[in-house]
Each structure stands twice: as C-alpha cells, then as structure tokens.
Design a protein around this motif. Structure first.
Motif, PDB file in Angstrom:
ATOM      1  N   PHE A  17      75.010  69.004  14.894  1.00  0.00           N
ATOM      2  CA  PHE A  17      73.991  69.410  15.862  1.00  0.00           C
ATOM      3  C   PHE A  17      72.772  68.501  15.771  1.00  0.00           C
ATOM      4  O   PHE A  17      72.186  68.325  14.704  1.00  0.00           O
ATOM      5  CB  PHE A  17      73.573  70.860  15.569  1.00  0.00           C
ATOM      6  CG  PHE A  17      72.536  71.423  16.497  1.00  0.00           C
ATOM      7  CD1 PHE A  17      72.892  71.942  17.729  1.00  0.00           C
ATOM      8  CD2 PHE A  17      71.202  71.448  16.131  1.00  0.00           C
ATOM      9  CE1 PHE A  17      71.934  72.472  18.586  1.00  0.00           C
ATOM     10  CE2 PHE A  17      70.234  71.965  16.978  1.00  0.00           C
ATOM     11  CZ  PHE A  17      70.602  72.488  18.207  1.00  0.00           C
ATOM     12  N   SER A  18      72.398  67.922  16.907  1.00  0.00           N
ATOM     13  CA  SER A  18      71.167  67.137  17.009  1.00  0.00           C
ATOM     14  C   SER A  18      70.052  68.073  17.471  1.00  0.00           C
ATOM     15  O   SER A  18      70.198  68.762  18.483  1.00  0.00           O
ATOM     16  CB  SER A  18      71.363  65.990  18.013  1.00  0.00           C
ATOM     17  OG  SER A  18      70.159  65.284  18.212  1.00  0.00           O
ATOM     18  N   MET A  19      68.950  68.114  16.741  1.00  0.00           N
ATOM     19  CA  MET A  19      67.941  69.136  16.992  1.00  0.00           C
ATOM     20  C   MET A  19      66.993  68.813  18.134  1.00  0.00           C
ATOM     21  O   MET A  19      66.461  69.724  18.768  1.00  0.00           O
ATOM     22  CB  MET A  19      67.138  69.413  15.712  1.00  0.00           C
ATOM     23  CG  MET A  19      68.001  70.049  14.630  1.00  0.00           C
ATOM     24  SD  MET A  19      67.105  70.640  13.186  1.00  0.00           S
ATOM     25  CE  MET A  19      66.282  72.089  13.823  1.00  0.00           C
ATOM     26  N   ASP A  20      66.769  67.521  18.421  1.00  0.00           N
ATOM     27  CA  ASP A  20      65.815  67.214  19.485  1.00  0.00           C
ATOM     28  C   ASP A  20      65.810  65.724  19.795  1.00  0.00           C
ATOM     29  O   ASP A  20      66.374  64.911  19.055  1.00  0.00           O
ATOM     30  CB  ASP A  20      64.399  67.644  19.077  1.00  0.00           C
ATOM     31  CG  ASP A  20      63.843  66.846  17.904  1.00  0.00           C
ATOM     32  OD1 ASP A  20      64.596  66.614  16.943  1.00  0.00           O
ATOM     33  OD2 ASP A  20      62.658  66.461  17.935  1.00  0.00           O
ATOM     34  N   LEU A  21      65.153  65.396  20.894  1.00  0.00           N
ATOM     35  CA  LEU A  21      64.874  64.012  21.272  1.00  0.00           C
ATOM     36  C   LEU A  21      63.365  63.818  21.287  1.00  0.00           C
ATOM     37  O   LEU A  21      62.606  64.735  21.590  1.00  0.00           O
ATOM     38  CB  LEU A  21      65.424  63.695  22.665  1.00  0.00           C
ATOM     39  CG  LEU A  21      66.904  63.974  22.933  1.00  0.00           C
ATOM     40  CD1 LEU A  21      67.252  63.628  24.377  1.00  0.00           C
ATOM     41  CD2 LEU A  21      67.794  63.199  21.972  1.00  0.00           C
ATOM     42  N   ASN A  22      62.938  62.595  20.940  1.00  0.00           N
ATOM     43  CA  ASN A  22      61.518  62.209  20.981  1.00  0.00           C
ATOM     44  C   ASN A  22      60.726  63.026  19.963  1.00  0.00           C
ATOM     45  O   ASN A  22      61.241  63.414  18.940  1.00  0.00           O
ATOM     46  CB  ASN A  22      60.975  62.358  22.404  1.00  0.00           C
ATOM     47  CG  ASN A  22      61.876  61.683  23.429  1.00  0.00           C
ATOM     48  OD1 ASN A  22      62.350  60.572  23.221  1.00  0.00           O
ATOM     49  ND2 ASN A  22      62.143  62.352  24.544  1.00  0.00           N
ATOM     50  N   GLY A  23      59.430  63.239  20.204  1.00  0.00           N
ATOM     51  CA  GLY A  23      58.633  64.115  19.354  1.00  0.00           C
ATOM     52  C   GLY A  23      57.752  63.462  18.313  1.00  0.00           C
ATOM     53  O   GLY A  23      57.036  64.163  17.598  1.00  0.00           O
ATOM     54  N   ASN A  24      57.772  62.113  18.204  1.00  0.00           N
ATOM     55  CA  ASN A  24      56.937  61.420  17.212  1.00  0.00           C
ATOM     56  C   ASN A  24      55.844  60.605  17.892  1.00  0.00           C
ATOM     57  O   ASN A  24      55.909  60.308  19.088  1.00  0.00           O
ATOM     58  CB  ASN A  24      57.771  60.464  16.356  1.00  0.00           C
ATOM     59  CG  ASN A  24      58.799  61.177  15.510  1.00  0.00           C
ATOM     60  OD1 ASN A  24      58.672  62.366  15.235  1.00  0.00           O
ATOM     61  ND2 ASN A  24      59.834  60.463  15.098  1.00  0.00           N
ATOM     62  N   GLY A  25      54.878  60.196  17.103  1.00  0.00           N
ATOM     63  CA  GLY A  25      53.836  59.311  17.604  1.00  0.00           C
ATOM     64  C   GLY A  25      53.323  58.418  16.492  1.00  0.00           C
ATOM     65  O   GLY A  25      53.589  58.653  15.307  1.00  0.00           O
ATOM     66  N   ILE A  26      52.602  57.378  16.890  1.00  0.00           N
ATOM     67  CA  ILE A  26      51.910  56.515  15.926  1.00  0.00           C
ATOM     68  C   ILE A  26      50.412  56.675  16.159  1.00  0.00           C
ATOM     69  O   ILE A  26      49.931  56.494  17.291  1.00  0.00           O
ATOM     70  CB  ILE A  26      52.330  55.041  16.079  1.00  0.00           C
ATOM     71  CG1 ILE A  26      53.818  54.875  15.715  1.00  0.00           C
ATOM     72  CG2 ILE A  26      51.463  54.135  15.195  1.00  0.00           C
ATOM     73  CD1 ILE A  26      54.359  53.474  15.931  1.00  0.00           C
ATOM     74  N   THR A  27      49.706  57.045  15.109  1.00  0.00           N
ATOM     75  CA  THR A  27      48.268  57.295  15.172  1.00  0.00           C
ATOM     76  C   THR A  27      47.545  56.301  14.276  1.00  0.00           C
ATOM     77  O   THR A  27      48.041  55.955  13.197  1.00  0.00           O
ATOM     78  CB  THR A  27      47.961  58.739  14.722  1.00  0.00           C
ATOM     79  OG1 THR A  27      48.473  59.650  15.698  1.00  0.00           O
ATOM     80  CG2 THR A  27      46.476  58.978  14.542  1.00  0.00           C
ATOM     81  N   VAL A  28      46.381  55.834  14.732  1.00  0.00           N
ATOM     82  CA  VAL A  28      45.545  54.946  13.912  1.00  0.00           C
ATOM     83  C   VAL A  28      44.178  55.590  13.715  1.00  0.00           C
ATOM     84  O   VAL A  28      43.773  56.484  14.462  1.00  0.00           O
ATOM     85  CB  VAL A  28      45.387  53.544  14.542  1.00  0.00           C
ATOM     86  CG1 VAL A  28      46.735  52.849  14.651  1.00  0.00           C
ATOM     87  CG2 VAL A  28      44.709  53.626  15.916  1.00  0.00           C
ATOM     88  N   SER A  29      43.466  55.119  12.696  1.00  0.00           N
ATOM     89  CA  SER A  29      42.130  55.659  12.420  1.00  0.00           C
ATOM     90  C   SER A  29      41.177  55.288  13.557  1.00  0.00           C
ATOM     91  O   SER A  29      41.423  54.376  14.345  1.00  0.00           O
ATOM     92  CB  SER A  29      41.605  55.088  11.105  1.00  0.00           C
ATOM     93  OG  SER A  29      41.328  53.698  11.253  1.00  0.00           O
ATOM     94  N   ASN A  30      40.072  55.990  13.622  1.00  0.00           N
ATOM     95  CA  ASN A  30      39.070  55.689  14.647  1.00  0.00           C
ATOM     96  C   ASN A  30      38.573  54.251  14.535  1.00  0.00           C
ATOM     97  O   ASN A  30      38.351  53.573  15.554  1.00  0.00           O
ATOM     98  CB  ASN A  30      37.883  56.656  14.522  1.00  0.00           C
ATOM     99  CG  ASN A  30      38.257  58.076  14.912  1.00  0.00           C
ATOM    100  OD1 ASN A  30      39.153  58.291  15.724  1.00  0.00           O
ATOM    101  ND2 ASN A  30      37.562  59.053  14.332  1.00  0.00           N
ATOM    102  N   ASP A  31      38.393  53.770  13.313  1.00  0.00           N
ATOM    103  CA  ASP A  31      37.907  52.400  13.113  1.00  0.00           C
ATOM    104  C   ASP A  31      38.917  51.383  13.635  1.00  0.00           C
ATOM    105  O   ASP A  31      38.550  50.423  14.327  1.00  0.00           O
ATOM    106  CB  ASP A  31      37.623  52.150  11.635  1.00  0.00           C
ATOM    107  CG  ASP A  31      37.124  50.746  11.372  1.00  0.00           C
ATOM    108  OD1 ASP A  31      36.046  50.386  11.895  1.00  0.00           O
ATOM    109  OD2 ASP A  31      37.825  49.988  10.661  1.00  0.00           O
ATOM    110  N   VAL A  32      40.194  51.603  13.306  1.00  0.00           N
ATOM    111  CA  VAL A  32      41.230  50.681  13.782  1.00  0.00           C
ATOM    112  C   VAL A  32      41.321  50.737  15.307  1.00  0.00           C
ATOM    113  O   VAL A  32      41.438  49.700  15.979  1.00  0.00           O
ATOM    114  CB  VAL A  32      42.593  51.007  13.133  1.00  0.00           C
ATOM    115  CG1 VAL A  32      43.722  50.213  13.800  1.00  0.00           C
ATOM    116  CG2 VAL A  32      42.556  50.706  11.645  1.00  0.00           C
ATOM    117  N   TRP A  33      41.250  51.938  15.879  1.00  0.00           N
ATOM    118  CA  TRP A  33      41.319  52.056  17.338  1.00  0.00           C
ATOM    119  C   TRP A  33      40.150  51.330  18.009  1.00  0.00           C
ATOM    120  O   TRP A  33      40.331  50.662  19.041  1.00  0.00           O
ATOM    121  CB  TRP A  33      41.339  53.528  17.753  1.00  0.00           C
ATOM    122  CG  TRP A  33      41.223  53.710  19.249  1.00  0.00           C
ATOM    123  CD1 TRP A  33      40.253  54.367  19.937  1.00  0.00           C
ATOM    124  CD2 TRP A  33      42.130  53.207  20.246  1.00  0.00           C
ATOM    125  NE1 TRP A  33      40.476  54.307  21.290  1.00  0.00           N
ATOM    126  CE2 TRP A  33      41.633  53.597  21.509  1.00  0.00           C
ATOM    127  CE3 TRP A  33      43.301  52.454  20.192  1.00  0.00           C
ATOM    128  CZ2 TRP A  33      42.270  53.276  22.702  1.00  0.00           C
ATOM    129  CZ3 TRP A  33      43.944  52.127  21.390  1.00  0.00           C
ATOM    130  CH2 TRP A  33      43.436  52.535  22.625  1.00  0.00           C
TER     131      TRP A  33
END
Length: 461
Positions: free
Chosen positions: A128-144
């Motif tokens: 059973f595959s539980m889901d598709l997608n659902g992740n993200g990449i986040t950076v710190s405010n300084d890096v952004w």
C-alpha cells in the motif's frame, strides 16, 4: 442476516420516533444508519491476527492510519488496531523488523534499502502506497532574503514558482566565501526528502555529496552538507541556526511560516509531479503467516485513502490529525496544506489542490516503477556502491512492492461496492515514462541505467 435486519429495523424505528417528536437528532441517527449499512457490506475474512499495533511518525501523511482507525474501517474488517507515534525513522524500521510493531507508516526508501543491502537488511514488503506529494523545502528568513533577488517576479509582483535551486547557488557561494559551510536538513538517508533535495540541488549544478563505505553521511564533494533531523524537530533546528534549510513533510514547512522563522520555496509536487511519498510496511514473514490479515489491513487503508480525497472530508481530517495521539499540530497549521492550499512567504497562500493526494491518480497502488526510482537514486548517490544490471532493479523491487496483495484487497472492495471497478488500474506495475520533473529529465523505469547515466552529477553505469 437476521442480526443486520434487526439493527436496521431498530435504527429506522428510532429515526421515526425522533422525527415525530420534532427532535434534533435526525442527522445523527441517519449518519449512524449509513455507517451501519456500510459496515454490513464488508465481507470479513478469516483474520489470523486481529490485535495489531502499527507505528507512525507525526506527519500529515500518516492520515490513512488515523482515518482507518477513527472512522471504523479497521474494525469493519475485524481488526483491533493500536496506532502509536514513534520517535524517529530508525526506530520505526527497527521495531517493525524486530516484531514490536506489526506494521508502520514508513519512508518509501526504507523497505527498499533493507532489501537492496543499504543499512539494516531485512525482508520487508509494502502492499500500500500511503500518498503522493506532501513535502516541501524551506529555507531560513536570512537565506530567503538573499535568494529572493534571484527569483523571477510575476505580473502580480510575487515570485514565480516553481523556484529552482539556481536562486540558491549564489547564496551558497557567499556562505562558502565567508568560511561557512552551507548546511541543510533532511529526515533520513533513504528518505524521499533526501533524494528530493539532492535532485533539486543537482538540477542547478549544486553537488549534494556522495556516499561511500567510509562516508555514510553522504558528504563527499558536497557543496551543501546534508544531515539528518527528525521531522518534528526541523523548525527548532532551523531557528537555532544549526541548519539553514530543510526538506520535510507537513506540517513542518507550514510550521516555519506560522512561527515566522522560514519560507518554503518549493514543494515536491514541483520537483516530481505526483511522486510517491510514504508506504505502509510489514515484514515478509508477517504477510506470509497472516495473508488474510494483510489483505484486510490493505482494504481498510484503501477505504481511508478514498475518504481522505473527498474534499468535504478534509476539515474533519484536520481535526482528527490535530489530536495529540496523531500529529498534534494546530488545526490552522494542518489546514494550510491539507485543504487545497500551500503558503510560501507569509501571506503568499496559493491554490495547490494536489499537495496531499491519498487516493486519486491510483495513489494507493504500489507501482514497481515508483520503487525503482528510489533504487536509481540510491545508485546515483553511492548508497548502492556497485553497478547493477537492468534486471536487478525490477527483480529487487518485485520482492518488496506487493501489488498482488493490493489487488486482492481492491477486488474485494469492488465486490462489496466500496470502490468502483474503474479505480483498479490495469497495469503491469510500470507507469509510462515521464518528464514531470523540475529539470524535465525523462524517467523510464524499464531503463534505469539509462536514467542514471542521463545526469551530469552522480554515479555513472
């Protein structure tokens, strides 16, 4: 049959009395009658092990487990399930292998690595595959703040998405020139998150590092140092300055927005559209010894996935997941991604109806091609140290991914009227070749070596 008739008659009588009295409980009674009718359609198998304990990590994609329990789908199958939060992915793996858990929400790469010889080895399977997608990449405010000038702007004045790692490259150079290694977090060496952040970085010519027998951290030649942090600890680790960004599942990207400590810059939907994420895993011994139980568990979870992908159910799903025994995050944080939107910069909330997919697009089916992609990434980055034949990839994944169990469960659900026959794919287990990646590279699971060799960064075979 007599018992079912008696319960239905009693419910009908109660409903009639309440309506005659002008009561306010009509809807509740009707709902109970509907649930009873659905349960009566379930054809219970001869369950070998009805008492089960399953594990999970506090992430929104554990939802099929929570829903199967809370909506009574497990119980409909004659299963009495305890669902227990685990501290980290290694603990999840060890407890399933050691038999302390009967099964668990798990990273797709974990059963694959265990069967391919990387890390702790064991015979694990996923039906059973539980889901598709659902992740993200986040950076710190300084890096952004340093990335943002490198990101194109649309007519609305907002950043154009998807944001590629090209915008991060000058920032990494700036850190390097000031003598600071650029550090980012991911959740486990064989996690989707590790392969996704590596893919995103490498697509921009940023080397994420190689694994060797002597460097299990995967940091050989790395321009970005990737390290492991358990998902719930990601925001705090970012806030402390230990890492400058991370790749994780929800709700821990939205938590960074909520706390004002970071900015999600890309989701894995944009890195690989409708990519497989978590799987439900049991040992091969368990499914061999308890074949009907494995089918019944899969039936309940398919129903849970279907329930979750009804948009009208998402608000209730958020309430359930916010409970302390499940994800335990605030409802508003969970709703940011679970109800069809995703927030990047504070206030930049965008429609993203497919950020979390639990059923449509055949999300629950364990495709061999999905599993082979993980094997190609293990080879690309050196976790699999030696060249393998094309046949090895398909032979290896067919020992781990078990669509035969899924098909038995789905066929029973069709016969019961729980799902339509059109929701059972006619497939050999391989999806067609796709270019739905952030760099447009074509992936054909039937040519894994050609795929590995198509990249400029990584191993070649």
């Amino acid at each position: 049959m007599k018992t079912i008739f008696t319960k239905a008659s009693l419910l009908a009588t109660i409903a009639a009395v309440v309506m005659a009295c002008g009561g306010k409980e009509t809807k509740k009674t009707n709902a109970a009658a509907t649930e009873d009718a659905v349960a009566s359609k379930t054809k219970q198998l001869d369950i070998e092990k009805p008492q089960l304990t399953f594990g999970f990590i506090k992430l929104t994609d554990m939802a099929p487990l929570a829903i199967a329990k809370e909506k009574g789908f497990f119980e409909d199958e004659g299963l009495f399930v305890s669902v227990e939060a685990q501290s980290n992915w290694k603990n999840v793996l060890d407890r399933v292998i050691d038999g302390q858990l009967d099964g668990s929400h798990m990273l797709a790469g974990q059963p694959i690595a265990a069967g391919a010889g990387f890390g702790r080895q064991a015979e694990l399977v996923t039906p059973f595959s539980m889901d598709l997608n659902g992740n993200g990449i986040t950076v710190s405010n300084d890096v952004w703040s340093k990335m943002k000038p490198n990101v194109p702007v649309g007519a609305d004045g907002k950043p154009v998405h998807p944001i590629k790692a090209d915008a991060l490259k000058p920032v990494i150079t700036e850190y390097k020139n000031s003598g600071k290694p650029f550090k980012m977090g991911m959740v486990f060496p064989v996690s989707t998150h590790n392969y996704e952040i590596r893919y995103w970085l490498a697509a921009a010519g940023i080397h994420p590092g190689m694994y060797t027998a002597d460097n299990v951290q995967g940091q050989i030649d790395a321009e970005v140092l990737l390290s492991v942090t358990p998902p719930p600890q990601m925001p705090a680790t970012l806030e402390s300055g230990t890492i400058y960004g991370y790749c994780v599942g929800e709700p821990w990207n939205q938590q960074a927005v909520f706390k004002g400590i970071g900015v999600p810059v890309v989701t894995n939907y944009d890195i690989w559209k409708n990519n497989p994420e978590k799987v439900f895993v049991m040992t091969k011994k368990f499914v061999t010894d308890n074949p009907n139980t494995a089918i019944a568990v899969t039936k309940a979870m398919i129903r849970a996935g279907k329930w979750l992908d009804e948009p009208s159910n998402r608000a209730e799903a958020v309430k359930i997941l916010s409970m302390s025994q499940y994800v335990g995050a605030p409802e508003e944080v969970l709703a940011n991604s679970m109800t069809g939107t995703f927030e990047f910069e504070k206030g930049d909330k965008r429609d993203m109806p497919d950020f979390n997919v639990f059923y449509k697009y055949n999300a629950t089916y364990p495709f061999y091609s999905d599993g082979i992609w993980f094997l190609t990434q293990m080879r690309r980055w050196g976790q699999i140290p030696e060249t393998k034949t094309t046949e090895w990839y398909s032979e290896t994944i067919k020992e781990i991914y078990r669509p035969d169990i899924w098909k038995k469960a789905a066929d029973l659900l069709v016969a019961e009227g729980q799902i339509p026959a059109t929701d059972v794919p006619e497939t050999d287990g391989f999806k067609p070749a796709t270019t739905d990646f952030i760099d447009g590279t074509s992936y054909d699971a039937k040519d894994p070596i050609g795929y590995i060799n198509s990249f400029s960064i990584g191993n070649k075979d």
